[in-house]
Design a protein around this motif. Sequence first.
Motif, PDB file in Angstrom:
ATOM      1  N   LEU A 136     -17.986   4.051 -29.344  1.00 50.78           N
ATOM      2  CA  LEU A 136     -16.553   4.212 -29.631  1.00 50.78           C
ATOM      3  C   LEU A 136     -16.271   3.957 -31.114  1.00 50.78           C
ATOM      4  O   LEU A 136     -15.545   4.718 -31.750  1.00 50.78           O
ATOM      5  N   VAL A 137     -16.856   2.896 -31.635  1.00 45.04           N
ATOM      6  CA  VAL A 137     -16.629   2.559 -33.046  1.00 45.04           C
ATOM      7  C   VAL A 137     -17.073   3.721 -33.938  1.00 45.04           C
ATOM      8  O   VAL A 137     -16.362   4.120 -34.861  1.00 45.04           O
ATOM      9  N   GLU A 138     -18.246   4.291 -33.633  1.00 44.42           N
ATOM     10  CA  GLU A 138     -18.785   5.385 -34.455  1.00 44.42           C
ATOM     11  C   GLU A 138     -17.876   6.611 -34.428  1.00 44.42           C
ATOM     12  O   GLU A 138     -17.836   7.383 -35.382  1.00 44.42           O
ATOM     13  N   ASN A 139     -17.154   6.800 -33.339  1.00 44.26           N
ATOM     14  CA  ASN A 139     -16.286   7.967 -33.217  1.00 44.26           C
ATOM     15  C   ASN A 139     -14.827   7.646 -33.560  1.00 44.26           C
ATOM     16  O   ASN A 139     -13.932   8.434 -33.240  1.00 44.26           O
ATOM     17  N   ASN A 140     -14.627   6.489 -34.206  1.00 48.09           N
ATOM     18  CA  ASN A 140     -13.286   6.084 -34.631  1.00 48.09           C
ATOM     19  C   ASN A 140     -12.303   6.013 -33.461  1.00 48.09           C
ATOM     20  O   ASN A 140     -11.140   6.382 -33.582  1.00 48.09           O
ATOM     21  N   ILE A 141     -12.802   5.611 -32.324  1.00 47.31           N
ATOM     22  CA  ILE A 141     -11.959   5.443 -31.141  1.00 47.31           C
ATOM     23  C   ILE A 141     -11.708   3.952 -30.942  1.00 47.31           C
ATOM     24  O   ILE A 141     -12.651   3.166 -30.855  1.00 47.31           O
TER      25      ILE A 141
END
Lengths: 266, 79
Positions: A70-75
């Motif tokens: 999630l962090v990597e996808n800016n979520i």
Amino acid sequence: MTETLTATDPFIVAGVPLGSRLIMGTGGAPSLDGLGAALVASGTELTTVAMRRYAPGSGGSGGTNLFELLVENNIRVLPNTAGCFTAREAVMTAELAREALETDWVKLEVIADEHTLLPDAVELVEATEQLVNRGFKVFAYTNDDPVVALRLEQLGAAAVMPLGAPIGTGLGILNPHNIELIVSRASVPVVLDAGIGTASDAALAMELGCDAVLLATAVTRAQDPVRMAEAFKHAVIGGRLASRAGRIPKRAHALASSAMEGRPDL
Amino acid sequence: MSTIQLNGAARPLAEGTTVAHLVTAVTGRAILASGQPADGGRLGVAVARNQDIVPRSQWAGTTLEPGDDVEVVTAVQGG
């Protein structure tokens, strides 16, 4: 068009503007990699996760865990208290989530029993009060009861999230009137949560005035989750636009859209 | 040999084991004194010891005792 709309009409919740009005869940996906693709296709900027005992080897390819995905996808991550039956369990789960994921946002879910998975209003109200006092931003998953929804708002919930139908049923919005009533009286965001089956259900939720939609199973258990995620992305945008555009009133009889004046004598 | 309960199962406890040591053993990731992972990623883990949360900043300074009941939790798919 999507970019224009989200820039001019952000979903503001707990003081934070989000570019998407689709909140995703993560339950039911067969693999972390497939889940990631569906989340990206949905355009979501907020996604809920459950808290459980650490089990080695539960990551996706490359050893990435769900939180890092999630962090990597800016979520933004919205931890939930899924599986909690009491206010005490829910508060402890929220505290663990705040420590693990470094967010004070929590989707509060206190269910009555495993058969219905329906919220237990008494425990829910109790947990909301405790969590607000502990500084949490509470996204309260609740029945489609306008009285309880208002009570949750008064206790300080950041958003109220009435169900459309029981979790995982895909039955859509069983009581649209109650959802409209909740929306009409709320001054915090209303998020339609649970029961969504297909894109038109999400569009209807938005047309009824909801600020956002939360769904998981409808995407993760669809035959083609990525395509269904994209469908929901468009449905939520379409429903929001329609809600703000002002629909025509319903009429009992037909109304011609072409003038009779100037009609040739044939 | 003394033991602790880790996520509901008995686990041998070596004297002087800290919460940080245990988190490294469970996750396979080295932990800095701050409680953040040394690899620069996001760990996403919380620890409760005997029903009380141990903040990550205290992991390195908290020594486990025989009989402790420890839960190590993380985010998983659900909801």
